[in-house]
Design an enzyme around this catalytic site. Structure first.
Site, PDB file in Angstrom:
ATOM      1  CG  ASP A  26     -37.744 -16.839  -6.038  1.00 18.77           C
ATOM      2  OD1 ASP A  26     -36.887 -16.927  -6.951  1.00 18.77           O
ATOM      3  OD2 ASP A  26     -38.907 -16.437  -6.231  1.00 18.77           O
ATOM      4  CD  GLU A  86     -39.391 -16.970 -12.082  1.00 17.66           C
ATOM      5  OE1 GLU A  86     -39.896 -17.088 -13.207  1.00 17.66           O
ATOM      6  OE2 GLU A  86     -39.716 -17.676 -11.105  1.00 17.66           O
TER       7      GLU A  86
END
Length: 486
Positions: free
Chosen positions: A123, A190
């Protein structure tokens, strides 16, 4: 006269002994850097660059508001991985956790050895609205221009995901067989804490009784001009990361008309509290990961700096005073205080009945949240101000003496032969802390050589990575898997 001469001789003798002792400490300070071994890895650069370039085009953006996630982009990215690395999917066990967190297991031949884990996340942070026009290349184009790959994730952290899979693909083609199990774990959230990605992976593996010898995540990098007195680039491997805490100071009381204020209003008392905290600060102390870092870099310093650090027991107060002069080095040796939000008042001529301030703290290993709260209360010394604190403690500190750290250091030296590789304390957060419960050691290292400007680009404008850096990252992951096999 004789007494005065004798005293002078004693002083000269003591001075001479001091010079001999400290000089001996300096001259006998041995390097902690392993000798590099030649890297023979030859990667298909054209294919590898095309893979990272394509990976950037998927808009796998993490938003604080999870309802904004476009999971179709995450699905496309996962499908892309399977299409791009068929040998990995054929030879490794693969599973998805929470639909989008990815776990690959490369079965080793010796079940008596604990596994290692390499982890990254795919991400990325959003592009700040209004800054799109400032990008030299579209942030999700993955374009290759001027020997650089451009876009979100080139540094943080699709380079880790693609770099690891490229390394596994290369080793499979070479016929490499691991002795110990190796896990490759990729989170998808994250950037907003990793609760549904890395945390879910950890819970899944914990239920299966998996314990890692070490887990290696993103984190420090190889940076030039990082340490005074060291000419070579310094590669820093995070052995711990600071905790992140939020302290809220609030006071409530009578308001009233601004024409008849008390000597100390609610706003004034909160402001005074913040001023006291900024004036006092937490005590700087060269210990833990910060101390470890200088033990590794000191032997590589110029003589003057080496002399000081070789005799740290004598010069520690001076060293700490110097480190506290700059924000970056001060953060290495103390818990930091950063007031970020102040709220009070609605009307220009009315005293607010309530005032509050938010302070962000990055907490040193050894400074618990309860200790931090007590320090704040003792420093502001105002019983009417309520102090609440929430957040995370610092992660545990991993070993620098075992084979685990040394194998990572060796792998980095093999690829970056001129670099000084040392442990350090990471200020930002990472998924690595999630793995603390199931790993004996957690390390943090992004295997690229970058500038301070590159660090600012990670969450900013014009994020990009040079092709050379990317290829070296792949080679590092190859080396670290080979070193773990020894």
């Amino acid at each position: 006269m004789k007494k005065r001469k004798l005293a002078s001789l004693i002083i000269v003798g003591l001075l001479l002994l001091f010079i001999i002792a400290t000089g001996f400490n300096t001259l006998t300070l041995k390097s902690k850097q392993p000798s590099p071994k030649p890297v023979k890895t030859v990667i298909n650069q054209e294919a590898a660059v095309a893979h990272l370039s394509k990976a950037i085009t998927f808009k796998t953006v993490s938003y604080q508001d999870r309802s904004k996630f476009d999971f179709s982009e995450f699905t496309k990215f996962i499908d892309f991985l399977q299409e791009t690395f068929p040998a990995v999917y054929k030879n490794l066990e693969f599973e998805k956790v929470n639909d989008y967190a990815l776990v690959y297991k490369w079965k080793g031949s010796d079940s008596s050895k604990l596994p290692i884990g390499l982890t990254s996340h795919y991400d990325v942070v959003p592009v700040l609205t209004g800054t799109e026009a400032n990008w030299e290349q579209d942030p999700f184009s993955g374009k290759v221009v001027d020997e650089k790959i451009w876009g979100r994730g080139t540094l943080d952290d699709k380079i880790g995901v693609i770099g690891i899979l490229q390394a596994v693909d290369y080793l499979l083609a070479e016929g490499f067989k691991p002795d110990r199990d190796m896990y490759f774990m990729f989170g998808f959230d994250e950037e907003i804490g990793g609760d549904e990605g890395a945390n879910a992976i950890v819970n899944t593996l914990k239920e299966r009784g998996i314990t890692f010898d070490y887990v290696l995540d993103e984190g420090g990098a190889i940076v030039e001009n990082m340490v005074p007195g060291v000419k070579q680039p310094v590669g820093v491997v995070g052995i711990s990361e600071k905790g992140s805490a939020t302290a809220e100071l609030t006071i409530e009381g009578s308001g009233g008309h601004s024409s008849q204020p008390k000597d100390h209003t609610n706003i004034g008392r909160i402001a005074s509290a913040i001023s006291k905290l900024e004036d006092t600060q937490f005590k700087g102390d060269l210990r833990g990961p910060g101390e470890d870092m200088f033990e590794f870099v000191a032997p590589e310093m110029s003589f003057g700096m080496k002399y000081v650090f070789a005799n740290k027991g004598i010069f520690e107060p001076v060293i700490e005073k110097i480190l506290l002069q700059q924000p970056a080095s001060a953060a290495l040796i103390r818990t930091t205080i950063a007031p970020t939000i102040f709220q009070a008042g609605e009307q220009y001529n009315a005293l607010p009945e309530k005032a509050s301030a938010i302070i962000n703290l990055r907490v040193m290993p050894g400074d618990s949240l309860s200790k931090v709260k007590k320090f704040i209360e003792d420093t502001i010394d105002d019983e009417d101000i309520k102090v609440t604190i929430t957040g995370t403690e610092a992660s545990k500190v991993s070993s620098v003496n075992g084979w685990q750290f040394k194998s990572i250091q060796q792998a980095a030296r093999n690829v970056y032969q001129d670099a000084v590789v040392a442990p350090y304390l990471m200020f930002a957060g990472s998924d690595a802390r999630q793995y603390d419960p199931i790993a004996k050691n957690t390390y943090r290292f992004l295997p690229v050589q970058i500038t301070s400007e590159d660090l600012n680009r990670m969450h900013g404008t014009n994020e990009h990575v040079s092709i050379d850096n990317y290829m070296n990252a792949i080679k590092f992951y190859v080396e670290v898997m080979k070193e773990a096999n020894k």
